[in-house]
Scaffold this motif. Structure first.
Motif, PDB file in Angstrom:
ATOM      1  N   CYS A  68      37.646 -39.123  31.711  1.00  0.00           N
ATOM      2  CA  CYS A  68      36.336 -38.567  31.474  1.00  0.00           C
ATOM      3  C   CYS A  68      36.087 -37.311  32.271  1.00  0.00           C
ATOM      4  N   TRP A  69      36.038 -36.257  31.576  1.00  0.00           N
ATOM      5  CA  TRP A  69      36.351 -35.017  32.210  1.00  0.00           C
ATOM      6  C   TRP A  69      37.565 -34.777  32.939  1.00  0.00           C
ATOM      7  N   THR A  70      37.695 -34.051  33.802  1.00  0.00           N
ATOM      8  CA  THR A  70      38.951 -34.083  34.692  1.00  0.00           C
ATOM      9  C   THR A  70      38.693 -34.680  36.012  1.00  0.00           C
ATOM     10  N   GLU A  71      37.543 -35.090  36.358  1.00  0.00           N
ATOM     11  CA  GLU A  71      37.348 -35.779  37.641  1.00  0.00           C
ATOM     12  C   GLU A  71      36.882 -37.279  37.746  1.00  0.00           C
ATOM     13  N   ALA A  72      36.828 -37.847  36.586  1.00  0.00           N
ATOM     14  CA  ALA A  72      36.300 -39.176  36.474  1.00  0.00           C
ATOM     15  C   ALA A  72      37.080 -40.081  35.488  1.00  0.00           C
ATOM     16  N   PHE A  73      36.905 -41.183  35.678  1.00  0.00           N
ATOM     17  CA  PHE A  73      37.625 -42.113  34.435  1.00  0.00           C
ATOM     18  C   PHE A  73      36.599 -43.214  34.315  1.00  0.00           C
ATOM     19  N   ILE A  74      36.766 -43.891  32.936  1.00  0.00           N
ATOM     20  CA  ILE A  74      35.981 -44.856  32.438  1.00  0.00           C
ATOM     21  C   ILE A  74      36.604 -45.984  32.352  1.00  0.00           C
ATOM     22  N   VAL A  75      36.279 -47.390  32.869  1.00  0.00           N
ATOM     23  CA  VAL A  75      36.944 -48.753  32.664  1.00  0.00           C
ATOM     24  C   VAL A  75      35.816 -49.438  31.619  1.00  0.00           C
ATOM     25  N   ASN A  76      36.442 -49.735  30.621  1.00  0.00           N
ATOM     26  CA  ASN A  76      35.560 -50.591  29.578  1.00  0.00           C
ATOM     27  C   ASN A  76      36.123 -52.019  29.296  1.00  0.00           C
ATOM     28  N   GLY A  77      35.222 -52.861  29.156  1.00  0.00           N
ATOM     29  CA  GLY A  77      35.794 -54.175  28.279  1.00  0.00           C
ATOM     30  C   GLY A  77      36.814 -55.036  29.422  1.00  0.00           C
ATOM     31  N   GLY A  78      37.489 -55.968  28.664  1.00  0.00           N
ATOM     32  CA  GLY A  78      38.455 -56.657  29.534  1.00  0.00           C
ATOM     33  C   GLY A  78      37.961 -58.021  29.725  1.00  0.00           C
ATOM     34  N   VAL A  79      38.669 -58.881  30.577  1.00  0.00           N
ATOM     35  CA  VAL A  79      38.428 -60.219  31.092  1.00  0.00           C
ATOM     36  C   VAL A  79      37.755 -60.016  32.507  1.00  0.00           C
ATOM     37  N   THR A  80      36.737 -60.730  32.523  1.00  0.00           N
ATOM     38  CA  THR A  80      36.027 -60.583  34.039  1.00  0.00           C
ATOM     39  C   THR A  80      35.956 -61.928  34.655  1.00  0.00           C
ATOM     40  N   ALA A  81      36.488 -62.926  34.106  1.00  0.00           N
ATOM     41  CA  ALA A  81      36.543 -64.393  34.712  1.00  0.00           C
ATOM     42  C   ALA A  81      37.849 -65.028  34.513  1.00  0.00           C
ATOM     43  N   ALA A  82      38.410 -65.638  35.642  1.00  0.00           N
ATOM     44  CA  ALA A  82      39.629 -66.058  35.615  1.00  0.00           C
ATOM     45  C   ALA A  82      39.871 -67.153  34.333  1.00  0.00           C
ATOM     46  N   ASN A  83      38.942 -67.563  33.924  1.00  0.00           N
ATOM     47  CA  ASN A  83      39.057 -68.483  32.885  1.00  0.00           C
ATOM     48  C   ASN A  83      39.310 -67.868  31.496  1.00  0.00           C
ATOM     49  N   GLY A  84      39.228 -66.428  31.423  1.00  0.00           N
ATOM     50  CA  GLY A  84      39.299 -65.694  30.260  1.00  0.00           C
ATOM     51  C   GLY A  84      38.160 -65.333  29.865  1.00  0.00           C
ATOM     52  N   SER A  85      37.071 -65.706  30.032  1.00  0.00           N
ATOM     53  CA  SER A  85      35.587 -64.905  29.641  1.00  0.00           C
ATOM     54  C   SER A  85      35.383 -63.947  30.082  1.00  0.00           C
ATOM     55  N   THR A  86      34.468 -63.238  29.228  1.00  0.00           N
ATOM     56  CA  THR A  86      33.749 -61.881  29.608  1.00  0.00           C
ATOM     57  C   THR A  86      32.446 -62.320  30.101  1.00  0.00           C
ATOM     58  N   ALA A  87      32.319 -62.360  31.558  1.00  0.00           N
ATOM     59  CA  ALA A  87      31.142 -62.627  32.028  1.00  0.00           C
ATOM     60  C   ALA A  87      30.184 -61.665  32.614  1.00  0.00           C
ATOM     61  N   SER A  88      30.656 -60.434  32.297  1.00  0.00           N
ATOM     62  CA  SER A  88      29.854 -59.320  33.117  1.00  0.00           C
ATOM     63  C   SER A  88      28.848 -58.920  31.937  1.00  0.00           C
ATOM     64  N   PRO A  89      27.623 -58.513  32.529  1.00  0.00           N
ATOM     65  CA  PRO A  89      26.441 -58.059  31.678  1.00  0.00           C
ATOM     66  C   PRO A  89      26.642 -56.679  31.490  1.00  0.00           C
ATOM     67  N   PHE A  90      27.587 -55.803  32.133  1.00  0.00           N
ATOM     68  CA  PHE A  90      27.783 -54.441  31.723  1.00  0.00           C
ATOM     69  C   PHE A  90      29.305 -54.258  31.834  1.00  0.00           C
ATOM     70  N   ALA A  91      29.739 -53.953  30.733  1.00  0.00           N
ATOM     71  CA  ALA A  91      31.405 -53.919  30.501  1.00  0.00           C
ATOM     72  C   ALA A  91      31.700 -52.532  30.729  1.00  0.00           C
ATOM     73  N   THR A  92      31.225 -51.501  30.657  1.00  0.00           N
ATOM     74  CA  THR A  92      31.515 -50.104  31.107  1.00  0.00           C
ATOM     75  C   THR A  92      31.276 -49.555  32.325  1.00  0.00           C
ATOM     76  N   TYR A  93      32.179 -48.959  32.969  1.00  0.00           N
ATOM     77  CA  TYR A  93      31.837 -48.577  34.453  1.00  0.00           C
ATOM     78  C   TYR A  93      32.409 -47.026  34.365  1.00  0.00           C
ATOM     79  N   LEU A  94      31.921 -46.194  35.094  1.00  0.00           N
ATOM     80  CA  LEU A  94      32.556 -44.690  35.385  1.00  0.00           C
ATOM     81  C   LEU A  94      32.932 -44.697  36.969  1.00  0.00           C
ATOM     82  N   TYR A  95      33.908 -44.015  37.080  1.00  0.00           N
ATOM     83  CA  TYR A  95      34.228 -43.653  38.532  1.00  0.00           C
ATOM     84  C   TYR A  95      34.414 -42.362  38.821  1.00  0.00           C
ATOM     85  N   ASP A  96      33.738 -41.585  39.771  1.00  0.00           N
ATOM     86  CA  ASP A  96      33.754 -40.452  39.981  1.00  0.00           C
ATOM     87  C   ASP A  96      34.450 -40.066  41.070  1.00  0.00           C
ATOM     88  N   THR A  97      35.789 -39.589  40.842  1.00  0.00           N
ATOM     89  CA  THR A  97      36.686 -39.299  41.839  1.00  0.00           C
ATOM     90  C   THR A  97      36.225 -38.166  43.030  1.00  0.00           C
TER      91      THR A  97
END
Length: 153
Positions: A93-122
């Motif tokens: 996202c731009w040249t200095e950040a990236f987005i992580v979206n979705g995925g499995v957030t619990a070891a049993n395979g469920s998606t338990a996160s209330p927010f599935a999308t995060y932005l990391y500013d390098t």
């Protein structure tokens, strides 16, 4: 032999027996994401061998040369709101950040996160939840229904 030469000889012998490891070595994992931004390789999350999910973020500087048998990994401090995840999408996202979206957030395979999308500013080394400005994209089924009802796109 002098005590100093004995000490140096001993250190040389120990270096042959115990190889020096500089930096960190990420534990084995799969279903993680890696991306190259601002001259660095960033690797995030994944599932470790013990069926444990990770939110670790590793960085390696690609602008310098280094011995491939001892890459200089750096563990980047991860603070809230990121949660452990695997099998997710990761995109620049731009040249200095990236987005992580979705995925499995619990070891049993469920998606338990209330927010599935995060932005990391390098540049700031911070995680956040991206803010969406303006209209958001409509699901395909909603677009088809609008066209069918004469509402256009």
């Amino acid at each position: 032999m002098t005590p100093l030469s004995l000490c140096l000889l001993g250190m040389m012998f120990l270096n042959q027996l115990i190889p020096l490891t500089l930096g960190l070595k990420p534990s084995p994992r799969w279903a993680n994401g890696c991306i190259i931004l601002t001259g660095s390789l960033f690797c995030f999350g994944g599932q470790k061998q013990e069926d444990e999910l990770s939110n670790e973020l590793y960085r390696i500087d690609l602008s310098n040369t280094w011995d491939t048998s001892r890459p200089p990994w750096e563990l980047v401090a991860v603070q809230s709101p990121t949660v452990e995840r695997a099998y997710f999408a990761m995109t620049p996202c731009w040249t200095e950040a990236f987005i992580v979206n979705g995925g499995v957030t619990a070891a049993n395979g469920s998606t338990a996160s209330p927010f599935a999308t995060y932005l990391y500013d390098t540049q700031r080394s911070t995680w956040g939840i991206p803010k969406i400005h303006g209209d958001t994209a409509l699901r395909r089924s909603v677009r088809k229904k609008k066209r069918r009802d004469g509402g256009g796109e």
